[in-house]
Design a protein around this motif. Structure first.
Motif, mmCIF file in Angstrom:
data_model
loop_
_atom_site.group_PDB
_atom_site.id
_atom_site.type_symbol
_atom_site.label_atom_id
_atom_site.label_comp_id
_atom_site.label_asym_id
_atom_site.label_seq_id
_atom_site.Cartn_x
_atom_site.Cartn_y
_atom_site.Cartn_z
ATOM 1 N N THR A 1 0.824 -1.207 0.000
ATOM 2 C CA THR A 1 0.000 0.000 0.000
ATOM 3 C C THR A 1 0.855 1.253 0.000
ATOM 4 O OG1 THR A 1 -1.704 -1.210 1.235
ATOM 5 C CG2 THR A 1 -1.898 1.177 1.162
ATOM 6 N N SER B 1 -3.437 3.974 -3.688
ATOM 7 C CA SER B 1 -3.198 3.416 -2.357
ATOM 8 C C SER B 1 -4.498 2.914 -1.724
ATOM 9 C CB SER B 1 -2.539 4.462 -1.452
ATOM 10 O OG SER B 1 -3.428 5.510 -1.140
ATOM 11 N N ALA C 1 -5.253 -0.314 -3.365
ATOM 12 C CA ALA C 1 -4.375 -1.349 -2.820
ATOM 13 C C ALA C 1 -4.848 -1.793 -1.442
ATOM 14 C CB ALA C 1 -2.943 -0.830 -2.742
ATOM 15 N N ALA C 2 -5.259 -0.830 -0.606
ATOM 16 C CA ALA C 2 -5.776 -1.161 0.727
ATOM 17 C C ALA C 2 -7.034 -2.015 0.617
ATOM 18 C CB ALA C 2 -6.078 0.125 1.505
ATOM 19 N N CYS D 1 -5.964 -5.556 -0.354
ATOM 20 C CA CYS D 1 -5.412 -6.278 0.795
ATOM 21 C C CYS D 1 -6.525 -6.729 1.732
ATOM 22 C CB CYS D 1 -4.420 -5.385 1.544
ATOM 23 S SG CYS D 1 -2.866 -5.083 0.662
ATOM 24 N N ALA E 1 -2.688 -7.307 -4.709
ATOM 25 C CA ALA E 1 -2.881 -7.165 -3.268
ATOM 26 C C ALA E 1 -3.546 -8.408 -2.680
ATOM 27 C CB ALA E 1 -3.721 -5.926 -2.975
ATOM 28 N N PHE F 1 -4.550 0.755 6.504
ATOM 29 C CA PHE F 1 -3.766 0.700 5.274
ATOM 30 C C PHE F 1 -3.998 1.944 4.423
ATOM 31 C CE2 PHE F 1 -2.696 -4.080 4.628
ATOM 32 C CZ PHE F 1 -2.277 -4.154 5.950
ATOM 33 N N GLY G 1 -1.279 4.605 3.100
ATOM 34 C CA GLY G 1 -1.155 4.979 1.694
ATOM 35 C C GLY G 1 -1.321 6.463 1.465
#
Length: 216
Positions: free
Chosen positions: A23, A35, A38-39, A42, A112, A172, A176
């Motif tokens: 992230t 970001s 990406a979070a 995840c 992710a 996260f 990010g």
């Protein structure tokens, strides 16, 4: 909801690992939106581990050395792949040129999710962590699958898992966003980008080594 659960969850989620690293890299290389994506990826990667814990499938992973080792080394291989791509300017910390385009949201989410799915310790963590906060569940790993039939146990585990996922996404995303806030200062200095790429690549290798050294 117990304070102990919330505090333990925050400590675990905030501790830097593969998800945090991924992230941060997304925020530094492609900004806040990337970001957050990406979070989100995840966070989605937690779902298979949650399902395994709730259904008792983690008991098989915990009991079978072959299954654990197979998943572990798939995770090690993927982390090394991430490191290789990062060193080659094509990985998580790649800063795209304006005309080069950027990875799609689906690509970022897929990477992710894979990072979290290929982490057997996350399944074992869910398997050992959640039952402590569900009084109706047995502490015996072999009994958890049948104990989830106890009144309210399944609903309680799903509730706690949902809170864990929410905490993961929020923490996260904050990581990010902080990385994205200094993005312009970073990408305007090629030497800094090169140094950070090496640090991120080495970090992926270190995480792979740590995962490889772990036992059930």
């Amino acid at each position: 909801m117990s304070i102990e659960f919330l505090l333990t969850t925050l400590v675990i989620v905030a501790t830097p690992g593969t998800g945090v690293l991924f992230t941060l890299a997304a925020g530094l290389s492609r900004g806040t939106k990337a970001s957050v994506i990406a979070a989100f990826g995840c966070t989605l990667g937690i779902i298979p581990h949650m399902i395994a814990a709730v259904t008792g499938l983690a008991a098989l992973l915990n009991a079978s050395a072959v299954a654990f080792q197979t998943l572990k080394y798939l995770g090690v291989a993927y982390l090394l792949y991430m490191a290789w791509n990062t060193f080659r300017d094509k990985g998580a910390l790649a800063v795209p040129e304006p005309e080069a385009g950027t990875p799609s949201a689906r690509q970022v989410i897929t990477s992710a999710v894979l990072l979290n799915i290929l982490n057997p310790k996350l399944t074992i963590f869910f398997f050992a962590f959640l039952p402590q906060f569900v009084p109706t569940l047995s502490s015996d790993p072999q009994a958890i699958a049948s104990d989830t039939d106890a009144p309210n146990a399944l609903a309680r585990m799903l509730e706690l898992s949902g809170l864990f996922m929410l905490a993961t996404f929020v923490v996260f995303a904050i990581y990010g966003a902080c990385a994205a806030a200094v993005r312009n200062q970073v990408i305007s200095r090629p030497a800094v980008v090169t140094w950070m790429r090496r640090v991120f690549g080495a970090s992926f290798i270190a995480l792979a080594g740590r995962l490889a050294a772990q036992n059930q």
